[in-house]
Write an enzyme that holds these catalytic residues in place. Structure first.
Site, PDB file in Angstrom:
ATOM      1  N   GLU A   1      -9.577 -10.100  -7.784  1.00 36.05           N
ATOM      2  CA  GLU A   1      -8.630  -8.994  -7.580  1.00 36.05           C
ATOM      3  C   GLU A   1      -7.463  -9.057  -8.579  1.00 36.05           C
ATOM      4  OE1 GLU A   1      -7.606  -9.363  -3.441  1.00 36.05           O
ATOM      5  OE2 GLU A   1      -9.626  -8.791  -2.787  1.00 36.05           O
TER       6      GLU A   1
ATOM      7  N   HIS B   1      -1.935  -5.451   1.470  1.00 39.03           N
ATOM      8  CA  HIS B   1      -3.204  -6.148   1.244  1.00 39.03           C
ATOM      9  C   HIS B   1      -2.879  -7.556   0.785  1.00 39.03           C
ATOM     10  CE1 HIS B   1      -7.155  -7.160  -0.399  1.00 39.03           C
ATOM     11  NE2 HIS B   1      -6.496  -7.681  -1.418  1.00 39.03           N
TER      12      HIS B   1
ATOM     13  N   LYS C   1       0.835  -1.200   0.000  1.00 33.16           N
ATOM     14  CA  LYS C   1       0.000   0.000   0.000  1.00 33.16           C
ATOM     15  C   LYS C   1       0.878   1.261   0.000  1.00 33.16           C
ATOM     16  CE  LYS C   1      -3.861  -2.271   2.407  1.00 33.16           C
ATOM     17  NZ  LYS C   1      -4.759  -2.188   3.589  1.00 33.16           N
TER      18      LYS C   1
ATOM     19  N   ASN D   1      -1.949  -0.163   7.132  1.00 31.39           N
ATOM     20  CA  ASN D   1      -1.341  -1.416   7.582  1.00 31.39           C
ATOM     21  C   ASN D   1      -0.463  -2.084   6.520  1.00 31.39           C
ATOM     22  OD1 ASN D   1      -3.324  -2.304   5.903  1.00 31.39           O
ATOM     23  ND2 ASN D   1      -4.617  -3.190   7.506  1.00 31.39           N
TER      24      ASN D   1
ATOM     25  N   TYR E   1     -12.415  -2.656  -3.408  1.00 33.58           N
ATOM     26  CA  TYR E   1     -12.938  -2.595  -2.040  1.00 33.58           C
ATOM     27  C   TYR E   1     -14.472  -2.570  -2.001  1.00 33.58           C
ATOM     28  CZ  TYR E   1      -8.338  -1.962   0.173  1.00 33.58           C
ATOM     29  OH  TYR E   1      -7.064  -2.138   0.659  1.00 33.58           O
TER      30      TYR E   1
HETATM   31  P1  DAT Z   1      -7.690  -6.839   5.617  1.00 35.21           P
HETATM   32  O1  DAT Z   1      -6.876  -5.815   4.869  1.00 35.21           O
HETATM   33  O2  DAT Z   1      -6.953  -7.363   6.813  1.00 35.21           O
HETATM   34  O3  DAT Z   1      -8.239  -7.917   4.736  1.00 35.21           O
HETATM   35  P2  DAT Z   1     -10.371  -5.696   5.619  1.00 35.21           P
HETATM   36  O4  DAT Z   1     -10.537  -6.304   4.276  1.00 35.21           O
HETATM   37  O5  DAT Z   1     -11.397  -5.989   6.658  1.00 35.21           O
HETATM   38  O6  DAT Z   1      -8.935  -6.052   6.238  1.00 35.21           O
HETATM   39  O7  DAT Z   1     -10.322  -4.104   5.476  1.00 35.21           O
HETATM   40  C1  DAT Z   1      -9.669  -3.483   4.397  1.00 35.21           C
HETATM   41  C2  DAT Z   1      -8.826  -2.350   4.928  1.00 35.21           C
HETATM   42  O8  DAT Z   1      -9.662  -1.344   5.518  1.00 35.21           O
HETATM   43  C3  DAT Z   1      -7.872  -2.749   6.058  1.00 35.21           C
HETATM   44  O9  DAT Z   1      -6.664  -3.272   5.566  1.00 35.21           O
HETATM   45  C4  DAT Z   1      -7.692  -1.466   6.807  1.00 35.21           C
HETATM   46  C5  DAT Z   1      -9.046  -0.797   6.679  1.00 35.21           C
HETATM   47  N1  DAT Z   1      -9.892  -1.097   7.842  1.00 35.21           N
HETATM   48  C6  DAT Z   1     -10.554  -2.266   8.083  1.00 35.21           C
HETATM   49  N2  DAT Z   1     -11.251  -2.219   9.220  1.00 35.21           N
HETATM   50  C7  DAT Z   1     -11.030  -0.966   9.724  1.00 35.21           C
HETATM   51  C8  DAT Z   1     -11.472  -0.281  10.892  1.00 35.21           C
HETATM   52  N3  DAT Z   1     -12.297  -0.857  11.771  1.00 35.21           N
HETATM   53  N4  DAT Z   1     -11.036   0.979  11.084  1.00 35.21           N
HETATM   54  C9  DAT Z   1     -10.218   1.577  10.216  1.00 35.21           C
HETATM   55  N5  DAT Z   1      -9.762   1.002   9.090  1.00 35.21           N
HETATM   56  C10 DAT Z   1     -10.159  -0.255   8.846  1.00 35.21           C
HETATM   57 MG    MG Z   2      -9.593  -7.739   3.140  1.00 35.75          MG
END
Ligand code: DAT
Ligand code: MG
Length: 138
Positions: A132, A121, A11, A118, A51
């Site tokens: 994807e 991805h 990212k 974080n 997303y």
């Molecule tokens: P991951 O990237 O671990 O698969 P995800 O698909 O649930 O997580 O979410 C996509 C991204 O969105 C994630 O990498 C960071 C952001 N995100 C997810 N949950 C969040 C939250 N509760 N608060 C802030 N950012 C969040």
């Molecule tokens: Mg995810």
């Protein structure tokens, strides 16, 4: 199980912090293969498709803005159970509590923003991976 492929993204925070090499190193050290790699400046349309499952959530808009903030490195990675395996290398979503030894646990933290930055991805299922990969390696 047959060889799988997954989509990994470094990212914008990972690229800006010069962690791309470290992330690639960890993927290769684990024994997975890099099949394709490109630096991309994604547009809103690509991010909305990528997303789509998160549309409407409170972090969705900040997430899209963050992903538009700089270049992203997209990587096609192959190996047995690589989808699960890369998620394990990445660590859990919240970098504050991601286990040390994982990418997010070692290099991520809470920056006090509306979105968790974080670093990486990784696709979460075979269905997500094929969807994807088609988006990012069209
Ligand atoms: P991951 O990237 O671990 O698969 P995800 O698909 O649930 O997580 O979410 C996509 C991204 O969105 C994630 O990498 C960071 C952001 N995100 C997810 N949950 C969040 C939250 N509760 N608060 C802030 N950012 C969040
Ligand atoms: Mg995810």
């Amino acid at each position: 199980m047959a060889v799988e492929e997954t989509l990994v993204l470094v990212k914008p925070d990972g690229v800006a912090r010069n962690l791309t090499g470290e992330i690639l190193r960890r993927i290769e050290a684990k024994g997975y293969s890099l099949v394709d790699l490109r630096m991309v400046e994604p547009d809103r349309e690509l991010l909305a498709a990528h997303y789509a499952e998160h549309e409407g959530k409170p972090f969705y808009e900040p997430l899209v803005e963050f992903m538009l903030s700089g270049p992203v490195v997209a990587i096609r990675v192959a190996g047995n159970r690589v989808i699960e395996g890369f998620r394990s290398l990445a660590g859990t979503t919240d970098p504050t509590t991601a286990a040390p030894g994982t990418i997010r646990g070692d290099f991520g933290r809470d920056w006090g923003l509306k979105v968790q930055q974080n670093l990486v991805h990784g696709s979460d299922s075979p269905e997500s991976a094929s969807r994807e990969l088609a988006l990012w390696f069209a």
